[in-house]
Design a protein around this motif. Structure first.
Motif, PDB file in Angstrom:
ATOM      1  N   TYR A   1       0.855  -1.170   0.000  1.00 47.17           N
ATOM      2  CA  TYR A   1       0.000   0.000   0.000  1.00 47.17           C
ATOM      3  C   TYR A   1       0.903   1.237   0.000  1.00 47.17           C
ATOM      4  O   TYR A   1       2.091   1.150   0.319  1.00 47.17           O
ATOM      5  N   ARG A   2       0.299   2.372  -0.287  1.00 47.09           N
ATOM      6  CA  ARG A   2       1.016   3.632  -0.123  1.00 47.09           C
ATOM      7  C   ARG A   2       0.039   4.699   0.352  1.00 47.09           C
ATOM      8  O   ARG A   2      -1.151   4.630   0.101  1.00 47.09           O
ATOM      9  N   ARG A   3       0.593   5.681   1.054  1.00 47.34           N
ATOM     10  CA  ARG A   3      -0.201   6.827   1.481  1.00 47.34           C
ATOM     11  C   ARG A   3       0.597   8.079   1.182  1.00 47.34           C
ATOM     12  O   ARG A   3       1.685   8.283   1.736  1.00 47.34           O
ATOM     13  N   ALA A   4       0.064   8.877   0.276  1.00 49.32           N
ATOM     14  CA  ALA A   4       0.685  10.148  -0.071  1.00 49.32           C
ATOM     15  C   ALA A   4       0.139  11.231   0.848  1.00 49.32           C
ATOM     16  O   ALA A   4      -0.971  11.103   1.373  1.00 49.32           O
ATOM     17  N   PRO A   5       0.875  12.308   1.037  1.00 51.74           N
ATOM     18  CA  PRO A   5       0.414  13.399   1.897  1.00 51.74           C
ATOM     19  C   PRO A   5      -0.948  13.920   1.448  1.00 51.74           C
ATOM     20  O   PRO A   5      -1.161  14.222   0.267  1.00 51.74           O
ATOM     21  N   GLY A   6      -1.888  13.975   2.393  1.00 48.42           N
ATOM     22  CA  GLY A   6      -3.202  14.513   2.092  1.00 48.42           C
ATOM     23  C   GLY A   6      -4.117  13.590   1.318  1.00 48.42           C
ATOM     24  O   GLY A   6      -5.211  13.989   0.912  1.00 48.42           O
ATOM     25  N   LYS A   7      -3.685  12.341   1.100  1.00 48.82           N
ATOM     26  CA  LYS A   7      -4.491  11.400   0.316  1.00 48.82           C
ATOM     27  C   LYS A   7      -4.801  10.158   1.139  1.00 48.82           C
ATOM     28  O   LYS A   7      -4.147   9.875   2.128  1.00 48.82           O
ATOM     29  N   GLU A   8      -5.797   9.416   0.673  1.00 49.14           N
ATOM     30  CA  GLU A   8      -6.139   8.163   1.338  1.00 49.14           C
ATOM     31  C   GLU A   8      -5.138   7.074   0.961  1.00 49.14           C
ATOM     32  O   GLU A   8      -4.472   7.131  -0.069  1.00 49.14           O
ATOM     33  N   ARG A   9      -5.083   6.077   1.825  1.00 47.73           N
ATOM     34  CA  ARG A   9      -4.214   4.938   1.553  1.00 47.73           C
ATOM     35  C   ARG A   9      -4.683   4.207   0.293  1.00 47.73           C
ATOM     36  O   ARG A   9      -5.884   4.031   0.079  1.00 47.73           O
ATOM     37  N   GLU A  10      -3.723   3.808  -0.512  1.00 48.09           N
ATOM     38  CA  GLU A  10      -4.012   3.165  -1.797  1.00 48.09           C
ATOM     39  C   GLU A  10      -3.288   1.824  -1.863  1.00 48.09           C
ATOM     40  O   GLU A  10      -2.091   1.755  -1.605  1.00 48.09           O
ATOM     41  N   LYS A  11      -4.018   0.779  -2.236  1.00 48.61           N
ATOM     42  CA  LYS A  11      -3.372  -0.515  -2.470  1.00 48.61           C
ATOM     43  C   LYS A  11      -2.772  -0.483  -3.868  1.00 48.61           C
ATOM     44  O   LYS A  11      -3.488  -0.235  -4.849  1.00 48.61           O
ATOM     45  N   VAL A  12      -1.481  -0.734  -3.976  1.00 49.35           N
ATOM     46  CA  VAL A  12      -0.841  -0.639  -5.288  1.00 49.35           C
ATOM     47  C   VAL A  12      -0.517  -1.998  -5.889  1.00 49.35           C
ATOM     48  O   VAL A  12      -0.454  -2.117  -7.123  1.00 49.35           O
ATOM     49  N   ALA A  13      -0.285  -3.019  -5.062  1.00 49.66           N
ATOM     50  CA  ALA A  13       0.067  -4.318  -5.629  1.00 49.66           C
ATOM     51  C   ALA A  13      -0.236  -5.437  -4.637  1.00 49.66           C
ATOM     52  O   ALA A  13      -0.134  -5.242  -3.430  1.00 49.66           O
TER      53      ALA A  13
END
Length: 111
Positions: A37-49
């Motif tokens: 997963y990743r979490r960018a500043p100001g964004k929701e957590r995203e599953k990437v792979a």
């Protein structure tokens, strides 16, 4: 109790590459699926792979064709190869399996 430890983050210019690793304290063969997963500043957590126990892989649209997930069950480790990085890939990247999470590793793509 399983511990997940990520490594490999860093600073890179657009177009560059990084390889993230996530090592488990126990056997990763226990897990059917493992995820990045990743979490960018100001964004929701995203599953990437996601990678399944037998190697099946799934990618988000935002990284498909640029990132590659792999697993080395003998070393209880999964990897995420990040190629052709973009500034929008800047985030903290987390390894996950079931309800276990790593502490995250920072990836910064700067111009």
């Amino acid at each position: 109790q399983v511990q997940l430890v990520e490594s490999g983050g860093g600073l890179v210019q657009p177009g560059g590459s990084l390889r993230l690793s996530c090592t488990a304290s126990g056997s990763i063969f226990t897990f059917n699926d493992m995820h990045w997963y990743r979490r960018a500043p100001g964004k929701e957590r995203e599953k990437v792979a996601t990678i399944g126990r037998w190697g099946r892989t799934i990618y988000s649209d935002s990284v498909r064709g640029r990132f590659t997930i792999s697993r080395d069950s003998g070393k209880n480790t999964i990897h995420l190869q990040l190629n052709r990085l973009k500034p929008e890939d800047t985030a903290v990247y987390y390894c996950n399996a079931l309800n276990y999470w790593g502490q995250g590793t920072q990836v910064t793509v700067f111009v």
